[in-house]
Design a protein around this motif. Sequence first.
Motif, mmCIF file in Angstrom:
data_model
loop_
_atom_site.group_PDB
_atom_site.id
_atom_site.type_symbol
_atom_site.label_atom_id
_atom_site.label_comp_id
_atom_site.label_asym_id
_atom_site.label_seq_id
_atom_site.Cartn_x
_atom_site.Cartn_y
_atom_site.Cartn_z
ATOM 1 N N LYS A 147 3.168 0.856 3.186
ATOM 2 C CA LYS A 147 2.963 -0.373 3.943
ATOM 3 C C LYS A 147 3.739 -1.450 3.200
ATOM 4 O O LYS A 147 3.472 -1.727 2.021
ATOM 5 C CB LYS A 147 1.478 -0.729 4.025
ATOM 6 N N TYR A 205 0.313 5.545 0.451
ATOM 7 C CA TYR A 205 -0.614 6.647 0.725
ATOM 8 C C TYR A 205 0.113 7.980 0.587
ATOM 9 O O TYR A 205 1.221 8.151 1.093
ATOM 10 C CB TYR A 205 -1.160 6.553 2.152
ATOM 11 N N GLU A 248 0.851 -1.195 0.000
ATOM 12 C CA GLU A 248 0.000 0.000 0.000
ATOM 13 C C GLU A 248 0.882 1.239 0.000
ATOM 14 O O GLU A 248 1.971 1.236 0.572
ATOM 15 C CB GLU A 248 -0.917 0.019 1.228
#
Length: 54
Positions: free
Chosen positions: A45, A34, A32
């Motif tokens: 992540k 962001y 992930e």
Amino acid sequence: MTVFCNVRLKEHAKNVGANFVKDIVALPEIIECYNIAGDYDFMLKILIEDIIYY
């Protein structure tokens, strides 16, 4: 092992951020990514075998 890593870019031109995202999502360990506000620009992540691999 799951690691959360904050990233601060040196430059904030639109193409720099886009290139970073393009390159980072190509890595299989990054599960992930962001774009965040505050002291850092991105939070990743990362799923890895162990801290030595990190």
